[in-house]
Design a protein around this motif. Structure first.
Motif, PDB file in Angstrom:
ATOM      1  N   MET A 245       2.826   0.297   5.061  1.00 57.74           N
ATOM      2  CA  MET A 245       4.043   0.165   5.847  1.00 57.74           C
ATOM      3  C   MET A 245       4.109  -1.187   6.529  1.00 57.74           C
ATOM      4  O   MET A 245       5.168  -1.783   6.631  1.00 57.74           O
ATOM      5  CB  MET A 245       4.115   1.295   6.867  1.00 57.74           C
ATOM      6  CG  MET A 245       5.301   1.146   7.817  1.00 57.74           C
ATOM      7  SD  MET A 245       5.487   2.448   9.012  1.00 57.74           S
ATOM      8  CE  MET A 245       4.161   2.100  10.136  1.00 57.74           C
ATOM      9  N   ALA A 246       2.981  -1.689   7.020  1.00 58.13           N
ATOM     10  CA  ALA A 246       2.987  -2.956   7.759  1.00 58.13           C
ATOM     11  C   ALA A 246       3.512  -4.101   6.899  1.00 58.13           C
ATOM     12  O   ALA A 246       4.115  -5.029   7.422  1.00 58.13           O
ATOM     13  CB  ALA A 246       1.595  -3.263   8.293  1.00 58.13           C
ATOM     14  N   SER A 247       3.319  -4.019   5.579  1.00 58.51           N
ATOM     15  CA  SER A 247       3.755  -5.118   4.713  1.00 58.51           C
ATOM     16  C   SER A 247       5.274  -5.232   4.637  1.00 58.51           C
ATOM     17  O   SER A 247       5.794  -6.305   4.341  1.00 58.51           O
ATOM     18  CB  SER A 247       3.173  -4.946   3.307  1.00 58.51           C
ATOM     19  OG  SER A 247       3.677  -3.761   2.726  1.00 58.51           O
ATOM     20  N   GLU A 248       6.014  -4.143   4.894  1.00 57.56           N
ATOM     21  CA  GLU A 248       7.472  -4.225   4.861  1.00 57.56           C
ATOM     22  C   GLU A 248       8.068  -4.571   6.221  1.00 57.56           C
ATOM     23  O   GLU A 248       9.259  -4.773   6.347  1.00 57.56           O
ATOM     24  CB  GLU A 248       8.080  -2.933   4.321  1.00 57.56           C
ATOM     25  CG  GLU A 248       7.768  -1.708   5.127  1.00 57.56           C
ATOM     26  CD  GLU A 248       8.247  -0.420   4.473  1.00 57.56           C
ATOM     27  OE1 GLU A 248       8.257   0.610   5.161  1.00 57.56           O
ATOM     28  OE2 GLU A 248       8.613  -0.437   3.294  1.00 57.56           O
ATOM     29  N   MET A 249       7.232  -4.640   7.229  1.00 63.61           N
ATOM     30  CA  MET A 249       7.687  -4.957   8.583  1.00 63.61           C
ATOM     31  C   MET A 249       7.693  -6.468   8.797  1.00 63.61           C
ATOM     32  O   MET A 249       6.975  -7.205   8.127  1.00 63.61           O
ATOM     33  CB  MET A 249       6.772  -4.290   9.611  1.00 63.61           C
ATOM     34  CG  MET A 249       6.920  -2.779   9.661  1.00 63.61           C
ATOM     35  SD  MET A 249       8.507  -2.262  10.332  1.00 63.61           S
ATOM     36  CE  MET A 249       8.194  -2.511  12.079  1.00 63.61           C
ATOM     37  N   PRO A 250       8.485  -6.938   9.755  1.00 60.99           N
ATOM     38  CA  PRO A 250       8.528  -8.373  10.038  1.00 60.99           C
ATOM     39  C   PRO A 250       7.180  -8.901  10.515  1.00 60.99           C
ATOM     40  O   PRO A 250       6.384  -8.168  11.108  1.00 60.99           O
ATOM     41  CB  PRO A 250       9.560  -8.487  11.158  1.00 60.99           C
ATOM     42  CG  PRO A 250      10.360  -7.236  11.085  1.00 60.99           C
ATOM     43  CD  PRO A 250       9.428  -6.184  10.564  1.00 60.99           C
ATOM     44  N   VAL A 251       6.968 -10.181  10.245  1.00 62.62           N
ATOM     45  CA  VAL A 251       5.790 -10.883  10.749  1.00 62.62           C
ATOM     46  C   VAL A 251       6.171 -11.483  12.094  1.00 62.62           C
ATOM     47  O   VAL A 251       7.204 -12.153  12.214  1.00 62.62           O
ATOM     48  CB  VAL A 251       5.347 -11.986   9.767  1.00 62.62           C
ATOM     49  CG1 VAL A 251       4.199 -12.801  10.358  1.00 62.62           C
ATOM     50  CG2 VAL A 251       4.965 -11.381   8.432  1.00 62.62           C
ATOM     51  N   VAL A 252       5.359 -11.222  13.102  1.00 59.61           N
ATOM     52  CA  VAL A 252       5.635 -11.703  14.453  1.00 59.61           C
ATOM     53  C   VAL A 252       4.569 -12.711  14.825  1.00 59.61           C
ATOM     54  O   VAL A 252       3.374 -12.417  14.760  1.00 59.61           O
ATOM     55  CB  VAL A 252       5.662 -10.533  15.461  1.00 59.61           C
ATOM     56  CG1 VAL A 252       5.852 -11.045  16.872  1.00 59.61           C
ATOM     57  CG2 VAL A 252       6.755  -9.545  15.087  1.00 59.61           C
ATOM     58  N   ASN A 253       5.019 -13.911  15.219  1.00 63.54           N
ATOM     59  CA  ASN A 253       4.104 -14.958  15.654  1.00 63.54           C
ATOM     60  C   ASN A 253       4.233 -15.129  17.154  1.00 63.54           C
ATOM     61  O   ASN A 253       5.334 -15.322  17.648  1.00 63.54           O
ATOM     62  CB  ASN A 253       4.433 -16.281  14.971  1.00 63.54           C
ATOM     63  CG  ASN A 253       4.309 -16.185  13.469  1.00 63.54           C
ATOM     64  OD1 ASN A 253       3.359 -15.600  12.964  1.00 63.54           O
ATOM     65  ND2 ASN A 253       5.262 -16.724  12.758  1.00 63.54           N
ATOM     66  N   ALA A 254       3.160 -15.043  17.865  1.00 64.10           N
ATOM     67  CA  ALA A 254       3.059 -15.256  19.312  1.00 64.10           C
ATOM     68  C   ALA A 254       2.119 -14.216  19.879  1.00 64.10           C
ATOM     69  O   ALA A 254       2.013 -13.097  19.371  1.00 64.10           O
ATOM     70  CB  ALA A 254       4.395 -15.207  20.036  1.00 64.10           C
ATOM     71  N   GLU A 255       1.453 -14.608  20.924  1.00 64.18           N
ATOM     72  CA  GLU A 255       0.533 -13.719  21.606  1.00 64.18           C
ATOM     73  C   GLU A 255       1.285 -12.863  22.616  1.00 64.18           C
ATOM     74  O   GLU A 255       2.394 -13.207  23.026  1.00 64.18           O
ATOM     75  CB  GLU A 255      -0.533 -14.551  22.336  1.00 64.18           C
ATOM     76  CG  GLU A 255      -1.404 -15.386  21.422  1.00 64.18           C
ATOM     77  CD  GLU A 255      -2.250 -14.550  20.492  1.00 64.18           C
ATOM     78  OE1 GLU A 255      -2.820 -13.543  20.950  1.00 64.18           O
ATOM     79  OE2 GLU A 255      -2.317 -14.889  19.296  1.00 64.18           O
ATOM     80  N   PHE A 256       0.651 -11.790  23.046  1.00 64.11           N
ATOM     81  CA  PHE A 256       1.212 -10.945  24.099  1.00 64.11           C
ATOM     82  C   PHE A 256       1.632 -11.844  25.259  1.00 64.11           C
ATOM     83  O   PHE A 256       0.883 -12.712  25.683  1.00 64.11           O
ATOM     84  CB  PHE A 256       0.162  -9.930  24.571  1.00 64.11           C
ATOM     85  CG  PHE A 256       0.665  -8.999  25.640  1.00 64.11           C
ATOM     86  CD1 PHE A 256       1.173  -7.760  25.314  1.00 64.11           C
ATOM     87  CD2 PHE A 256       0.638  -9.364  26.985  1.00 64.11           C
ATOM     88  CE1 PHE A 256       1.640  -6.893  26.291  1.00 64.11           C
ATOM     89  CE2 PHE A 256       1.100  -8.513  27.968  1.00 64.11           C
ATOM     90  CZ  PHE A 256       1.605  -7.272  27.619  1.00 64.11           C
ATOM     91  N   GLY A 257       2.842 -11.631  25.754  1.00 69.06           N
ATOM     92  CA  GLY A 257       3.346 -12.411  26.880  1.00 69.06           C
ATOM     93  C   GLY A 257       4.140 -13.635  26.497  1.00 69.06           C
ATOM     94  O   GLY A 257       4.890 -14.168  27.306  1.00 69.06           O
TER      95      GLY A 257
END
Length: 135
Positions: A1-13
């Protein structure tokens, strides 16, 4: 499932950037925990404080972002104060977690959408959610 989800760049905060793997959103309500926090677990009925960044699937410009306002949001979770997709995906995750959530219309704003925000009735919403606190 994770492969069809968007890629998010950035750390928490940090303000996230979102890259979409396909033009077509996955079916159904999806959540991926990008970072697991070590704080208390959010439970239905809690009051949570979060930072979030919301975009329509495939778009670059957010329709709403507490990151951009530099002001976290606080509300009851699991009690109908926010869209159903949030009520069903945020509880069960710990403070300090970063989630990416894909929300189809039936768990978001329905077939009417929110035209003034640029959300159509067929649009899938994507939120990056940083859970700051719960009580």
């Amino acid at each position: 499932m994770a492969s069809e989800m968007p890629v998010v760049n950035a750390e928490f905060g940090d303000r996230p950037t979102i890259e979409f793997p396909t033009e077509i959103a996955p079916a159904g309500l999806k959540v991926v925990e990008l970072f697991e926090g070590n704080g208390p677990m959010v439970r239905r009925g809690d009051t949570v404080t979060v930072n979030y960044h919301g975009v329509v699937w495939g778009k670059d410009t957010p329709f709403d972002s507490s990151f951009d306002r530099h002001q976290p949001a606080t509300f009851g979770i699991g009690v109908g104060q926010v869209i159903k997709g949030w009520d069903q995906t945020v509880p069960g995750h710990n403070v300090g977690s970063r989630l990416v959530v894909s929300i189809p219309p039936e768990y978001g704003y329905g077939s009417r959408g929110v035209p003034q925000a640029g959300i159509g009735g067929e649009d899938t919403l994507v939120f990056v959610i940083d859970i700051i606190s719960t009580r």
